[in-house]
Write an enzyme that holds these catalytic residues in place. Structure first.
Site, PDB file in Angstrom:
ATOM      1  N   ASP A   1      97.778  73.876  48.555  1.00 19.59           N
ATOM      2  CA  ASP A   1      98.556  75.111  48.703  1.00 19.59           C
ATOM      3  C   ASP A   1      99.751  74.913  49.638  1.00 19.59           C
ATOM      4  O   ASP A   1     100.680  75.728  49.629  1.00 19.59           O
ATOM      5  CB  ASP A   1      97.668  76.236  49.268  1.00 19.59           C
ATOM      6  CG  ASP A   1      97.015  75.854  50.583  1.00 19.59           C
ATOM      7  OD1 ASP A   1      96.446  74.766  50.665  1.00 19.59           O
ATOM      8  OD2 ASP A   1      97.106  76.646  51.552  1.00 19.59           O
TER       9      ASP A   1
ATOM     10  N   TYR B   1     104.032  67.478  55.557  1.00 23.38           N
ATOM     11  CA  TYR B   1     102.817  67.218  54.763  1.00 23.38           C
ATOM     12  C   TYR B   1     102.967  67.842  53.372  1.00 23.38           C
ATOM     13  O   TYR B   1     102.771  67.166  52.357  1.00 23.38           O
ATOM     14  CB  TYR B   1     101.583  67.785  55.491  1.00 23.38           C
ATOM     15  CG  TYR B   1     100.349  67.910  54.639  1.00 23.38           C
ATOM     16  CD1 TYR B   1      99.595  66.787  54.292  1.00 23.38           C
ATOM     17  CD2 TYR B   1      99.915  69.163  54.168  1.00 23.38           C
ATOM     18  CE1 TYR B   1      98.448  66.916  53.499  1.00 23.38           C
ATOM     19  CE2 TYR B   1      98.780  69.296  53.394  1.00 23.38           C
ATOM     20  CZ  TYR B   1      98.046  68.174  53.058  1.00 23.38           C
ATOM     21  OH  TYR B   1      96.922  68.305  52.283  1.00 23.38           O
TER      22      TYR B   1
ATOM     23  N   ASP C   1      92.968  50.466  50.795  1.00 20.67           N
ATOM     24  CA  ASP C   1      94.167  51.172  51.272  1.00 20.67           C
ATOM     25  C   ASP C   1      95.040  51.499  50.055  1.00 20.67           C
ATOM     26  O   ASP C   1      95.537  50.580  49.375  1.00 20.67           O
ATOM     27  CB  ASP C   1      94.929  50.280  52.271  1.00 20.67           C
ATOM     28  CG  ASP C   1      96.129  51.000  52.883  1.00 20.67           C
ATOM     29  OD1 ASP C   1      96.569  52.031  52.334  1.00 20.67           O
ATOM     30  OD2 ASP C   1      96.633  50.508  53.917  1.00 20.67           O
TER      31      ASP C   1
ATOM     32  N   THR D   1      96.158  63.662  55.811  1.00 26.50           N
ATOM     33  CA  THR D   1      95.935  65.113  55.900  1.00 26.50           C
ATOM     34  C   THR D   1      96.191  65.710  57.297  1.00 26.50           C
ATOM     35  O   THR D   1      95.899  66.884  57.509  1.00 26.50           O
ATOM     36  CB  THR D   1      94.487  65.459  55.469  1.00 26.50           C
ATOM     37  OG1 THR D   1      93.588  64.681  56.260  1.00 26.50           O
ATOM     38  CG2 THR D   1      94.248  65.175  54.010  1.00 26.50           C
TER      39      THR D   1
HETATM   40  N1  LIG Z   1      91.128  70.007  53.717  1.00 27.14           N
HETATM   41  C1  LIG Z   1      91.852  71.002  53.175  1.00 27.14           C
HETATM   42  O1  LIG Z   1      91.824  72.170  53.640  1.00 27.14           O
HETATM   43  C2  LIG Z   1      92.690  70.743  51.952  1.00 27.14           C
HETATM   44  C3  LIG Z   1      93.357  71.824  51.403  1.00 27.14           C
HETATM   45  C4  LIG Z   1      94.123  71.617  50.268  1.00 27.14           C
HETATM   46  C5  LIG Z   1      94.207  70.368  49.703  1.00 27.14           C
HETATM   47  N2  LIG Z   1      93.569  69.309  50.251  1.00 27.14           N
HETATM   48  C6  LIG Z   1      93.709  68.007  49.594  1.00 27.14           C
HETATM   49  O2  LIG Z   1      92.419  67.596  49.176  1.00 27.14           O
HETATM   50  C7  LIG Z   1      92.376  66.161  49.068  1.00 27.14           C
HETATM   51  C8  LIG Z   1      91.142  65.653  49.783  1.00 27.14           C
HETATM   52  O3  LIG Z   1      91.251  65.951  51.141  1.00 27.14           O
HETATM   53  P1  LIG Z   1      90.005  66.126  52.112  1.00 27.14           P
HETATM   54  O4  LIG Z   1      90.035  67.512  52.613  1.00 27.14           O
HETATM   55  O5  LIG Z   1      88.782  65.575  51.468  1.00 27.14           O
HETATM   56  O6  LIG Z   1      90.521  65.214  53.307  1.00 27.14           O
HETATM   57  P2  LIG Z   1      89.833  64.003  54.075  1.00 27.14           P
HETATM   58  O7  LIG Z   1      88.428  64.351  54.420  1.00 27.14           O
HETATM   59  O8  LIG Z   1      90.780  63.645  55.162  1.00 27.14           O
HETATM   60  O9  LIG Z   1      89.793  62.862  52.970  1.00 27.14           O
HETATM   61  C9  LIG Z   1      90.875  62.038  52.688  1.00 27.14           C
HETATM   62  C10 LIG Z   1      90.351  60.628  52.600  1.00 27.14           C
HETATM   63  O10 LIG Z   1      91.467  59.771  52.323  1.00 27.14           O
HETATM   64  C11 LIG Z   1      91.350  58.647  53.165  1.00 27.14           C
HETATM   65  N3  LIG Z   1      92.625  57.975  53.345  1.00 27.14           N
HETATM   66  C12 LIG Z   1      93.621  58.265  54.228  1.00 27.14           C
HETATM   67  N4  LIG Z   1      94.614  57.340  54.122  1.00 27.14           N
HETATM   68  C13 LIG Z   1      94.219  56.469  53.162  1.00 27.14           C
HETATM   69  C14 LIG Z   1      94.791  55.290  52.623  1.00 27.14           C
HETATM   70  N5  LIG Z   1      95.973  54.799  53.041  1.00 27.14           N
HETATM   71  N6  LIG Z   1      94.114  54.637  51.650  1.00 27.14           N
HETATM   72  C15 LIG Z   1      92.920  55.090  51.221  1.00 27.14           C
HETATM   73  N7  LIG Z   1      92.313  56.193  51.691  1.00 27.14           N
HETATM   74  C16 LIG Z   1      92.958  56.874  52.659  1.00 27.14           C
HETATM   75  C17 LIG Z   1      90.794  59.204  54.463  1.00 27.14           C
HETATM   76  O11 LIG Z   1      90.298  58.152  55.273  1.00 27.14           O
HETATM   77  P3  LIG Z   1      90.349  58.319  56.872  1.00 27.14           P
HETATM   78  O12 LIG Z   1      89.475  59.494  57.197  1.00 27.14           O
HETATM   79  O13 LIG Z   1      89.840  57.011  57.380  1.00 27.14           O
HETATM   80  O14 LIG Z   1      91.788  58.584  57.209  1.00 27.14           O
HETATM   81  C18 LIG Z   1      89.726  60.146  53.918  1.00 27.14           C
HETATM   82  O15 LIG Z   1      88.510  59.491  53.672  1.00 27.14           O
HETATM   83  C19 LIG Z   1      93.711  65.682  49.648  1.00 27.14           C
HETATM   84  O16 LIG Z   1      94.585  65.437  48.587  1.00 27.14           O
HETATM   85  C20 LIG Z   1      94.220  66.874  50.440  1.00 27.14           C
HETATM   86  O17 LIG Z   1      95.626  66.854  50.513  1.00 27.14           O
HETATM   87  C21 LIG Z   1      92.796  69.475  51.371  1.00 27.14           C
END
Ligand SMILES: NC(=O)c1ccc[n+]([C@@H]2O[C@H](COP(=O)([O-])OP(=O)(O)OC[C@H]3O[C@@H](n4cnc5c(N)ncnc54)[C@H](OP(=O)(O)O)[C@@H]3O)[C@@H](O)[C@H]2O)c1
Length: 276
Positions: free
Chosen positions: A101, A124, A37, A61
């Site tokens: 973004d 967010y 965590d 997210t």
């Molecule tokens: N998806 C998009 O369109 C998008 C666009 C722009 C930027 N981003 C950024 O890209 C990055 C990666 O996002 P992603 O798309 O890969 O999202 P994701 O699939 O939701 O991955 C985020 C990971 O972080 C974990 N997490 C959440 N709370 C946590 C905590 N307290 N401690 C440790 N781990 C934790 C989640 O676990 P759980 O699943 O168990 O919660 C998940 O495995 C993030 O910084 C996000 O803001 C995403």
């Protein structure tokens, strides 16, 4: 080769990065919920101390839920990111922090560069911006990489939601007033490995080449998958949601282009590969 701790390493981006970094010969350590965590100092200390490089893909997210779960969102996206960077700095580690973004609230049709002033429309985005600021002022050697409209195998995303909706309904409505660059997490992972190789520091925008509206992206997906549905374009206001979305997510990626050892693929090229 380096030892890389990937925080959020089982998420959509983290899992693609873990695979690519492993095949490039790096030793990869994956940290994710529930065993890890990021809001717990002891967990963070363990993840940092074992690696040369830390990539923070962990994030809260749930963009709409964030409007009501304010403290939970801020503690992960802002406060934990800041504490992580401070601890990484004290141990002399290099950190890559992922941002979004959603720090912008722009409605023009120009490409947004790292110099453009952020103006988040929702909680967010506001917490991701605060996270960036805390990382940037931590004294840690770092890069912050803003990405947008990402899709990948291990996550719910625009493509999976559209295909799910197409399986349930013969008529689909998709917003035509939000513009950006759909970006494959496998391409983001390649960019991150370049930054790691050069220990690049600073703020960077990364997306696929080319832009489209969500409606145009949906049209492309249905055509590639040879799915025949009645698809129409609508306004964002037709889908009221707790959090407002930015209308303009077009990125100027010329800064990161000077570092990458590959040409950023067009969004259609990567998406066609992914859909196959
Ligand atoms: N998806 C998009 O369109 C998008 C666009 C722009 C930027 N981003 C950024 O890209 C990055 C990666 O996002 P992603 O798309 O890969 O999202 P994701 O699939 O939701 O991955 C985020 C990971 O972080 C974990 N997490 C959440 N709370 C946590 C905590 N307290 N401690 C440790 N781990 C934790 C989640 O676990 P759980 O699943 O168990 O919660 C998940 O495995 C993030 O910084 C996000 O803001 C995403």
């Amino acid at each position: 080769m380096s030892v890389i701790s990937i925080l959020g390493g089982r998420g959509m981006l983290g899992s693609d990065l873990a695979e690519l970094a492993g095949s490039a010969g790096h030793e990869v350590l994956i940290f994710d919920m529930p065993a890890f965590d990021i809001t717990k100092a002891a967990d963070v200390q363990e993840a940092i101390s074992k690696a040369d490089i830390i990539v923070n893909c962990a994030a809260y997210t749930a963009v709409d839920k964030a409007e009501t779960e304010r403290e939970a969102c801020r503690s992960v996206n802002a406060l934990a990111a800041g504490s992580l960077a401070k601890s990484a700095g004290e141990l002399g580690k290099y950190l890559i922090h992922i941002s979004t973004d959603f720090v912008f609230g722009d409605d023009s049709d120009r490409k947004l560069s790292e110099e453009d002033k952020p103006d988040p429309l929702g909680w967010y985005g506001a917490t991701k911006l605060e996270g960036e600021q805390l990382v940037a002022s931590s004294g840690c050697r770092h890069a912050i990489v803003r990405i947008e409209w990402t899709y990948g195998r291990n996550g719910v995303n625009f493509i999976s939601k559209l295909l799910d909706a197409a399986g349930k309904s013969s008529k689909l409505k998709v917003v035509g007033d939000q513009h950006g660059s759909p970006t494959w997490t496998a391409d983001v992972a390649m960019a991150l490995l370049c930054l790691i190789g050069k220990r690049a520091e600073g703020l960077y925008h990364f997306s696929a080449e080319g832009c489209a509206s969500r409606y145009e992206v949906a049209k492309f997906i249905l055509s590639e998958k040879r799915i025949s549905k009645e698809l129409s374009s609508c306004a964002s206001s037709d889908f009221p949601a707790p959090a407002k979305r930015p209308m303009n997510s077009r990125f100027d990626c010329s800064k990161i282009d000077r570092i990458l050892n590959f040409k950023r693929p067009g969004w259609q090229e990567s998406m066609a590969k992914y859909l196959k």
